[in-house]
Design a protein around this motif. Structure first.
Motif, PDB file in Angstrom:
ATOM      1  N   PRO A  69       0.838  -1.206   0.000  1.00  0.00           N
ATOM      2  CA  PRO A  69       0.000   0.000   0.000  1.00  0.00           C
ATOM      3  C   PRO A  69       0.875   1.258   0.000  1.00  0.00           C
ATOM      4  O   PRO A  69       1.834   1.353   0.772  1.00  0.00           O
ATOM      5  CB  PRO A  69      -0.810  -0.120   1.294  1.00  0.00           C
ATOM      6  CG  PRO A  69      -0.753  -1.571   1.660  1.00  0.00           C
ATOM      7  CD  PRO A  69       0.573  -2.064   1.176  1.00  0.00           C
ATOM      8  N   LEU A  70       0.568   2.191  -0.868  1.00  0.00           N
ATOM      9  CA  LEU A  70       1.314   3.437  -0.977  1.00  0.00           C
ATOM     10  C   LEU A  70       0.381   4.612  -0.713  1.00  0.00           C
ATOM     11  O   LEU A  70      -0.809   4.558  -1.041  1.00  0.00           O
ATOM     12  CB  LEU A  70       1.942   3.566  -2.367  1.00  0.00           C
ATOM     13  CG  LEU A  70       2.907   2.443  -2.777  1.00  0.00           C
ATOM     14  CD1 LEU A  70       3.335   2.601  -4.231  1.00  0.00           C
ATOM     15  CD2 LEU A  70       4.119   2.415  -1.860  1.00  0.00           C
ATOM     16  N   SER A  71       0.929   5.668  -0.136  1.00  0.00           N
ATOM     17  CA  SER A  71       0.125   6.839   0.236  1.00  0.00           C
ATOM     18  C   SER A  71       0.471   8.033  -0.641  1.00  0.00           C
ATOM     19  O   SER A  71       1.605   8.165  -1.136  1.00  0.00           O
ATOM     20  CB  SER A  71       0.361   7.208   1.704  1.00  0.00           C
ATOM     21  OG  SER A  71      -0.003   6.139   2.548  1.00  0.00           O
ATOM     22  N   LYS A  72      -0.503   8.890  -0.814  1.00  0.00           N
ATOM     23  CA  LYS A  72      -0.301  10.117  -1.574  1.00  0.00           C
ATOM     24  C   LYS A  72       0.879  10.888  -0.982  1.00  0.00           C
ATOM     25  O   LYS A  72       0.988  11.054   0.237  1.00  0.00           O
ATOM     26  CB  LYS A  72      -1.564  10.967  -1.532  1.00  0.00           C
ATOM     27  CG  LYS A  72      -1.475  12.257  -2.325  1.00  0.00           C
ATOM     28  CD  LYS A  72      -2.801  13.015  -2.286  1.00  0.00           C
ATOM     29  CE  LYS A  72      -2.713  14.319  -3.076  1.00  0.00           C
ATOM     30  NZ  LYS A  72      -4.017  15.051  -3.072  1.00  0.00           N
ATOM     31  N   GLY A  73       1.788  11.327  -1.845  1.00  0.00           N
ATOM     32  CA  GLY A  73       2.973  12.068  -1.406  1.00  0.00           C
ATOM     33  C   GLY A  73       4.200  11.208  -1.213  1.00  0.00           C
ATOM     34  O   GLY A  73       5.318  11.723  -1.120  1.00  0.00           O
ATOM     35  N   ASP A  74       4.020   9.848  -1.164  1.00  0.00           N
ATOM     36  CA  ASP A  74       5.170   8.950  -1.029  1.00  0.00           C
ATOM     37  C   ASP A  74       6.059   9.029  -2.273  1.00  0.00           C
ATOM     38  O   ASP A  74       5.573   9.242  -3.390  1.00  0.00           O
ATOM     39  CB  ASP A  74       4.720   7.496  -0.865  1.00  0.00           C
ATOM     40  CG  ASP A  74       4.174   7.192   0.511  1.00  0.00           C
ATOM     41  OD1 ASP A  74       4.275   8.056   1.393  1.00  0.00           O
ATOM     42  OD2 ASP A  74       3.623   6.070   0.685  1.00  0.00           O
ATOM     43  N   LYS A  75       7.342   8.843  -2.082  1.00  0.00           N
ATOM     44  CA  LYS A  75       8.278   8.689  -3.189  1.00  0.00           C
ATOM     45  C   LYS A  75       8.429   7.197  -3.481  1.00  0.00           C
ATOM     46  O   LYS A  75       8.490   6.376  -2.555  1.00  0.00           O
ATOM     47  CB  LYS A  75       9.649   9.271  -2.837  1.00  0.00           C
ATOM     48  CG  LYS A  75       9.641  10.775  -2.569  1.00  0.00           C
ATOM     49  CD  LYS A  75       9.554  11.560  -3.864  1.00  0.00           C
ATOM     50  CE  LYS A  75       9.732  13.057  -3.585  1.00  0.00           C
ATOM     51  NZ  LYS A  75       9.587  13.869  -4.819  1.00  0.00           N
ATOM     52  N   ALA A  76       8.502   6.843  -4.760  1.00  0.00           N
ATOM     53  CA  ALA A  76       8.666   5.439  -5.145  1.00  0.00           C
ATOM     54  C   ALA A  76       9.498   5.374  -6.421  1.00  0.00           C
ATOM     55  O   ALA A  76       9.597   6.355  -7.167  1.00  0.00           O
ATOM     56  CB  ALA A  76       7.312   4.783  -5.355  1.00  0.00           C
ATOM     57  N   GLU A  77      10.090   4.205  -6.652  1.00  0.00           N
ATOM     58  CA  GLU A  77      10.959   4.030  -7.814  1.00  0.00           C
ATOM     59  C   GLU A  77      10.660   2.693  -8.477  1.00  0.00           C
ATOM     60  O   GLU A  77      10.391   1.691  -7.809  1.00  0.00           O
ATOM     61  CB  GLU A  77      12.427   4.069  -7.379  1.00  0.00           C
ATOM     62  CG  GLU A  77      13.438   4.008  -8.515  1.00  0.00           C
ATOM     63  CD  GLU A  77      13.818   2.579  -8.913  1.00  0.00           C
ATOM     64  OE1 GLU A  77      14.228   2.382 -10.063  1.00  0.00           O
ATOM     65  OE2 GLU A  77      13.686   1.677  -8.053  1.00  0.00           O
ATOM     66  N   ALA A  78      10.658   2.701  -9.821  1.00  0.00           N
ATOM     67  CA  ALA A  78      10.481   1.468 -10.582  1.00  0.00           C
ATOM     68  C   ALA A  78      11.300   1.558 -11.850  1.00  0.00           C
ATOM     69  O   ALA A  78      11.128   2.500 -12.640  1.00  0.00           O
ATOM     70  CB  ALA A  78       9.006   1.249 -10.921  1.00  0.00           C
ATOM     71  N   ASP A  79      12.201   0.607 -12.046  1.00  0.00           N
ATOM     72  CA  ASP A  79      12.972   0.513 -13.286  1.00  0.00           C
ATOM     73  C   ASP A  79      13.718   1.804 -13.596  1.00  0.00           C
ATOM     74  O   ASP A  79      13.779   2.254 -14.747  1.00  0.00           O
ATOM     75  CB  ASP A  79      12.023   0.154 -14.432  1.00  0.00           C
ATOM     76  CG  ASP A  79      12.694  -0.660 -15.523  1.00  0.00           C
ATOM     77  OD1 ASP A  79      13.798  -1.182 -15.280  1.00  0.00           O
ATOM     78  OD2 ASP A  79      12.129  -0.768 -16.613  1.00  0.00           O
TER      79      ASP A  79
END
Length: 493
Positions: free
Chosen positions: A19-29
């Motif tokens: 689960p991810l929240s609005k404003g979170d930083k995330a990375e993919a590829d």
């Protein structure tokens, strides 16, 4: 643990692994983004800005079209994505499939039958020809539990509401499925139980059973005896006495026919469980065994992948008919072809039928399509088979058993306790489900996200199937669950 997974390098969405929240930083590829919305696990996140009318790409293929502008980091789901699919289509054949490399032969402990097939169970079945004798069948099932043991691995009645007041193809489907189950290799003995005045009576079923083993089958017409329960118990005891001499012996894995099915899918099903099953399918086919992929409505949107894997132009043409005939079935009943995925699928992160189909068809691995089966038709060709049946879990799993599958592999992201006439292996797409529902789940493919590799888990599933074929019970068997459902396609008189 990483937050996002990009399945194919051409995808413009990634799947949230937590689960991810609005404003979170995330990375993919290598792409870093800021979440614009709360995103549940299994749901999709836009890796780049997707404009209204542009295709959304997942698994390297379009899964629909954006209804509106979607910003990078936005939640991509049913509120801003719709299907691109339509009705019956024309297709072109572009054969692309690898050759199957034979593997070192594997074995399991099974029951050889006179027709050359092998049973993975030695069960005593009571098979009503019509719903009117369902309660008689259940009464016999209860009384005959005393016969279990010493080679009789269980006594089960498979009740259903059909066998009368049916017409044409609908009636023929019921007759064929009952005849298929009466001659199934997992049956050490079967009592075909009729009433006596039904359309699909004992003689109609007998005619469709072919050259059956007469030591394993008894027939009873209830209207022709004074006490059908007493007579039924005599016949069941005869069958059980014959079964007690049966012993498991080493049998080659090439004798296995395994059904492939999914249900209660989530956003991880196409990433973990279904690819693991596909890897298993390739391993079994390399052994000379067979697998069956069904639930045709859940091929819509990924059908060209299967068509291009057809070994011959004839198989391609049969696959085109398989797809378009099922679409025509929907249209005949004035129903929307693409009324899918289900509410549970959507809650798990699957947005369109293309999304579901591209994940669903991964259960078939990469082997060429060897044959296309009608509903109620038994497997003849070794290798990958496609079977005409709907997506409904109980109906499709029963259809797989009727076509000769000794075991059904059932992947799920949300869980289900159901069973079928044959051992039904539940394969979880995520570790949360596997850990929470230990009484339902047999195999955890969610470990693919916890560090295990696809080849490692596919081989582990192969080992699990061989052990199950050799007699190890699965959860549904330990729970005492055995179900059957016939595909109803016509009017009821």
């Amino acid at each position: 643990m990483r937050e996002l997974l990009r399945i194919s390098p051409t995808d413009n969405v990634a799947v949230a692994l937590m689960p991810l929240s609005k404003g979170d930083k995330a990375e993919a590829d290598g792409i870093t983004l800021t979440l614009q919305d709360d995103v549940p696990a299994g749901h999709k996140v836009a890796l780049e800005a997707i404009h209204a009318g542009e295709k959304v790409i997942k698994y390297g293929f379009p899964i629909g079209e954006a209804k509106c502008d979607i910003p990078q980091g936005g939640h991509v789901h049913v509120h801003n994505l719709h299907t691109l699919l339509s009705g019956e289509l024309s297709y072109a054949y572009h054969p692309t499939y690898p050759q199957v490399t034979p593997a070192v032969p594997a074995v399991f402990q099974g029951y050889p039958r006179k027709d050359g097939r092998v049973g993975v169970r030695n069960e005593l079945w009571i098979l009503p020809t019509v719903g009117c004798v369902n309660d008689v069948a259940r009464s016999l099932e209860r009384k005959a539990q005393s016969l279990a043991g010493d080679g009789v691995e269980g006594v089960f009645a498979f009740t259903h509401p059909y066998g009368c007041s049916q017409m044409s193809e609908d009636q023929e489907n019921t007759r064929n499925v009952l005849a298929d189950l009466a001659t199934h290799p997992n049956v050490g003995g079967v009592l075909v139980l009729g009433l006596g005045c039904e359309n699909s009576g004992v003689e109609e079923i007998r005619k469709r059973m072919g050259d059956y083993d007469q030591d394993r089958v008894r027939f009873l017409i209830s209207q022709q005896v004074e006490d059908e329960v007493e007579e039924g118990m005599k016949l069941l005891k005869e069958l059980a006495d014959h079964m007690r001499s049966e012993k498991r012996v080493p049998c080659p894995a090439s004798k296995l026919v395994i059904g492939l099915k999914c249900g209660g899918s989530d956003g991880f099903s196409g990433i973990t469980a279904n690819p693991v099953i596909g890897g298993f399918s390739d391993l079994l086919i390399a052994q000379g065994g067979s697998t069956i992929l069904t639930e045709v409505p859940e091929m819509f949107g990924a059908e060209t992948i299967l068509m291009d894997r057809c070994e011959t132009k004839e198989m391609f043409d049969k696959t085109v008919c398989l797809i378009n005939d099922f679409k025509h079935y929907f249209e005949e009943h004035h129903q929307t072809i693409y009324e899918n995925p289900s509410p549970g699928n959507k809650a798990g992160g699957i947005s369109t039928l293309e999304d579901k189909a591209l994940g669903c068809t991964q259960k078939s691995g990469f082997a060429p399509v060897k044959d296309v089966l009608r509903y109620g038709q038994k497997v003849q060709a070794q290798g990958l088979n496609l079977l005409s049946a709907p997506g409904n879990d109980l109906v499709a799993a029963t259809a797989l058993a009727a076509s000769g599958a000794q075991i059904v592999l059932f992947s799920t992201g949300r869980g289900t306790p159901f069973a079928s006439p044959v051992p039904t292996v539940k394969i979880a797409s995520n570790s949360r489900l596997a850990n929470m529902k230990k009484g339902w789940i047999d195999f955890n493919a969610g470990e693919l996200l916890d560090g295990k590799t696809l080849p490692e888990l596919s081989q582990a599933l192969m080992d699990f199937v061989l052990a199950t074929a050799g007699g190890r019970e699965v959860c549904s068997e330990r729970n005492g669950y055995h179900d059957m459902a016939i595909f109803k396609t016509g009017v009821t008189l």
